[in-house]
Design a protein around this motif. Structure first.
Motif, mmCIF file in Angstrom:
data_model
loop_
_atom_site.group_PDB
_atom_site.id
_atom_site.type_symbol
_atom_site.label_atom_id
_atom_site.label_comp_id
_atom_site.label_asym_id
_atom_site.label_seq_id
_atom_site.Cartn_x
_atom_site.Cartn_y
_atom_site.Cartn_z
ATOM 1 N N LYS A 1 -5.695 12.517 0.240
ATOM 2 C CA LYS A 1 -4.240 12.595 0.083
ATOM 3 C C LYS A 1 -3.577 11.604 1.027
ATOM 4 C CE LYS A 1 -3.313 16.222 -2.699
ATOM 5 N NZ LYS A 1 -2.385 16.202 -3.830
ATOM 6 N N THR A 2 -2.517 10.971 0.556
ATOM 7 C CA THR A 2 -1.791 9.981 1.354
ATOM 8 C C THR A 2 -1.108 10.623 2.554
ATOM 9 O OG1 THR A 2 -1.399 8.632 -0.613
ATOM 10 C CG2 THR A 2 0.036 8.228 1.269
ATOM 11 N N ILE A 3 -1.089 9.905 3.667
ATOM 12 C CA ILE A 3 -0.398 10.362 4.884
ATOM 13 C C ILE A 3 0.817 9.462 5.098
ATOM 14 C CG2 ILE A 3 -0.579 10.667 7.385
ATOM 15 C CD1 ILE A 3 -3.564 11.213 6.964
ATOM 16 N N PHE A 4 1.983 10.095 5.305
ATOM 17 C CA PHE A 4 3.241 9.359 5.441
ATOM 18 C C PHE A 4 3.756 9.386 6.877
ATOM 19 C CE2 PHE A 4 3.214 10.957 1.044
ATOM 20 C CZ PHE A 4 3.381 9.765 0.356
ATOM 21 N N SER A 5 4.553 8.370 7.209
ATOM 22 C CA SER A 5 5.248 8.340 8.495
ATOM 23 C C SER A 5 6.555 9.109 8.371
ATOM 24 C CB SER A 5 5.554 6.893 8.902
ATOM 25 O OG SER A 5 6.584 6.369 8.068
ATOM 26 N N SER A 6 7.295 9.199 9.471
ATOM 27 C CA SER A 6 8.561 9.938 9.474
ATOM 28 C C SER A 6 9.588 9.332 8.526
ATOM 29 C CB SER A 6 9.150 9.971 10.891
ATOM 30 O OG SER A 6 9.389 8.657 11.345
#
Length: 352
Positions: free
Chosen positions: A17-22
């Motif tokens: 699963k993709t990990i996003f920044s703030s």
């Protein structure tokens, strides 16, 4: 796909699963092969769980309630809006209405909803990820309560902005990284008042939205804040957001409470039903929550170890578990237990 703790990652594991920044920017995309450098970076970011691809679970799909695109867009708008607020500028109400409309439409369109994905949340995006999650959870409960579209829109907007009063506070107070003094705790509680005062001035937002920010920490028995309101005095939309807020804090890192697993959070919420929150609201909320999310590793009362591979919408506490012949997942599948059918088998422990 299965869920693992960051400390269990191995070189060569593939991100599921993709990990996003703030700001909603992609930090690590789905399909990336994890190197020691990437694993160290994930630990530095404060991420404790994530999903990896696994040939033995190719058929296991872990679905979010909303699309990655809408979650990313909502976080991006929140991040931009908080920057505006810190600078004394106005929120972009039009942008919020656009993303709220997309999220509400997406959730209303889905026939059956079970929240069964755990957030891959980093220290830098905690506040935004929490606000989006509270928004999603609130809409899910609002839908289960058959709220009309106007109330759902107000609920969703109030939920995503429920903590807006924290924006101008000292980051130390809101990070959850340090133990606060009693005086600091009282100061942090004023975020409900600050949020209300800010939102009620905005002509493009319904006044109900301001009251959600004001009342989401009030409790039926009068033990909440800031006004110690009691049953019948609290706006029901604020109570919905209060339930969603507490559940998300319980099940995520970097909040002001210690992270626990969803099944434990469900038990605590049920214990608070009728005391802090309306019983029927809590009951409906828990009907839409997977106590044992898809992808987690569990030990059964038989002593066997397996992975939750599917859910039973009619009974969220009784999922389907695939068991392997060894505790470290041997190559031969032994069996799958549908725990709705196998009533004598139950999950004894969730393994990290």
């Amino acid at each position: 796909m299965r869920q693992v703790g960051v400390n269990s990652l191995k070189m060569g594991d593939i991100l599921g699963k993709t990990i996003f920044s703030s700001s909603g920017r992609v930090l690590l995309g789905k399909g990336v092969k994890l190197s020691p450098l990437y694993i160290a970076k994930l630990k530095d970011m404060g991420i404790s769980i994530l999903y990896i691809e696994d040939d033995r679970f190719n058929d296991v799909i872990v679905e979010d309630v909303i699309s990655e695109e809408h979650r990313r867009e909502a976080m991006e708008i929140l991040e931009k809006s908080t920057r505006f607020v810190r600078l004394g500028k106005d929120l972009d109400g039009f942008e919020f209405k656009k993303i709220i409309n997309k999220i509400v439409e997406e959730i209303l369109f889905k026939k059956d909803i079970l929240v069964n994905m755990m957030d891959m949340r980093s220290l830098d995006n905690q506040m935004f990820a929490h606000s989006v999650n509270v928004c999603v959870l609130s809409i899910v409960l609002g839908k289960a309560m058959y709220l009309d579209r106007e109330k759902l829109d107000n609920l969703a907007t109030g939920a995503i902005l429920h903590d807006i009063g924290k924006v101008k506070m000292d980051p130390k107070l809101v990070s959850g990284a340090t133990i606060l003094t009693p005086e600091e705790i009282e100061l942090l509680k004023t975020h409900t008042i600050l949020g209300f005062e800010d939102l009620r001035k905005r002509k493009d937002l319904n006044l109900v939205i301001a009251h959600i920010a004001f009342q989401h920490h009030e409790h039926m028995n009068g033990t909440g804040y800031p006004r110690q309101l009691k049953e019948g005095e609290i706006n029901p939309l604020a109570q919905i957001v209060g339930i969603a807020d507490l559940y998300d804090k319980f099940t995520s890192d970097h909040s002001d409470v210690k992270r626990i697993m969803p099944h434990e959070a469900c038990e605590i919420l049920m214990g608070l039903a009728g005391t802090l929150y309306p019983f029927e609201m809590v009951r409906l909320f828990l009907r839409n929550i997977a106590a044992y999310p898809t992808g987690i590793t569990v030990r059964l009362n038989t002593g066997e170890i397996g992975v939750v591979v599917d859910q039973n919408l009619s009974m969220p506490v009784r999922p389907v578990v695939r068991v392997f012949d060894e505790s470290d997942f041997g190559s031969n599948v032994v069996k799958e237990y549908n725990m709705v059918e196998k009533r004598t088998i139950f999950i004894q422990e969730v393994l990290g």
